[in-house]
Design a protein around this motif. Structure first.
Motif: not given
Length: 340
Positions: A192-196, A198-201, A262-263, A328-332
């Motif tokens: 899930s790329r940047h979503k994952t 964002a959640m991790f960090w 949010l992520a 989080a911004n990249l995931a969005s």
């Protein structure tokens, strides 16, 4: 003169320069430049921490084979940290300032950073604190017993883990971002790329806040809630005002969990989100540097090197509080089909 370029190069904003080998590329892609800038910043901060640690080992005093573990162990770890810091700095500057990038060189830098970084991480996060716990013969400060002192040492290990993960892991991530963009392939390979990410960090921030909260709570309950006459100083934690430590831990924990939510829900962060992120960073910065360290008597036993600690803490806090917001911004943007 026209140049030959592949469709992948065109799509990601990279093109080959005339009379240059394929590996010598000029980067015009905004996300690429962003990753290069972040790699440069992170690498400078890695060098900063490595230099402080190197000086702290006092390599010119006594034998490097003395101590438990031998002084040679942290000496090499600090030296390695400076080395891979400079490697990342040169890669980042080449891409950001000179617009030059080589996928092969960056991959080689990632390999070197990983090998040296594992040693640095193991020594400073686990090995040295483990010896400190094993060798502890009396409480760290009046008001604590041995069990409580060992618990606080463990909390410091956990906190250091999340801080250093953001430091060294961040440098690796930015190099991986350069390779991913330049090769049009996600080398980090998250489904899930940047979503994952964002959640991790954001969870990394939340857990760091949890250990800080527990540290402040134990000291507040056992030693006192006002200004401590004897500071608690076990890297990376420095506690003179337990209440401030507790508040900082609560804020970091809460904001990390909010960022995770949010992520996970793939919500677009509002401008207010980034304003609050900045406020969280400022609070953590004040806690770990100006306020707590500013109240420490640097001549007191066990708190030497407060100036170096302030420099290191300022960098670590910046990294641990900003990584989640960035992804989080990249995931969005990724969810909305925008350039990432």
């Amino acid at each position: 003169m026209s140049t030959n370029s592949s469709s992948a190069d065109f799509e990601i904003g990279l093109y080959y320069e005339p009379n240059k080998k394929p590996l010598a590329r000029r980067a015009t892609n905004a996300p690429f430049k962003q990753a290069a800038a972040l790699l440069t910043i992170w690498s400078v901060l890695v060098i900063n921490e490595g230099a402080v640690r190197f000086v702290t080992t006092n390599p010119s005093v006594g034998s490097l084979l003395n101590g438990r573990p031998a002084t040679l162990v942290p000496f090499l770890a600090a030296l390695f940290e400076v080395v891979f810091g400079f490697i990342g700095l040169f890669v980042g500057l080449a891409a950001f300032v000179l617009n030059e990038h080589s996928v092969r060189v960056t991959k080689a830098a990632m390999l070197i950073q990983s090998v040296l970084g594992y040693y640095v991480f193991a020594v400073f996060v686990f090995l040295l604190p483990s010896f400190a716990i094993a060798d502890l013969e009396k409480p760290l400060m009046s008001g604590l017993n041995l069990s409580q002192s060992r618990f606080l040492l463990v909390m410091s290990i956990f906190t250091s883990f999340h801080f250093c993960l953001a430091l060294q892991g961040g440098q690796f991530v930015w190099m991986a971002r350069l390779v991913s963009i330049a090769s049009a392939r996600d080398v980090l390979s998250a489904k899930s790329r940047h979503k994952t990410r964002a959640m991790f960090w954001n969870l990394n921030l939340a857990f760091a806040g949890l250990w800080i909260l527990l540290t402040g709570s134990v000291i507040n309950a056992t030693v006192g809630s006002g200004r401590l006459q004897e500071p608690f100083a076990v890297a990376p934690n420095i506690v003179v005002l337990p209440v401030l430590t507790i508040v900082t831990g609560i804020v970091m924990l809460s904001w990390g969990l909010f960022g995770f939510h949010l992520a996970r829900r793939e919500r677009a962060p509002s401008p207010l989100y980034f304003v609050v992120c900045a406020a969280v960073y400022v609070l953590a910065f004040l806690n770990f540097t100006i306020v707590q360290l500013g109240l420490v008597d640097s001549s007191a036993a066990g708190v030497s090197g407060a100036d170096g600690a302030a420099a290191v803490h300022a960098a670590l806090i910046f990294m641990v509080t900003t990584m989640g917001a960035y992804f989080a911004n990249l995931a969005s943007r990724e969810r909305r089909g925008l350039s990432v």
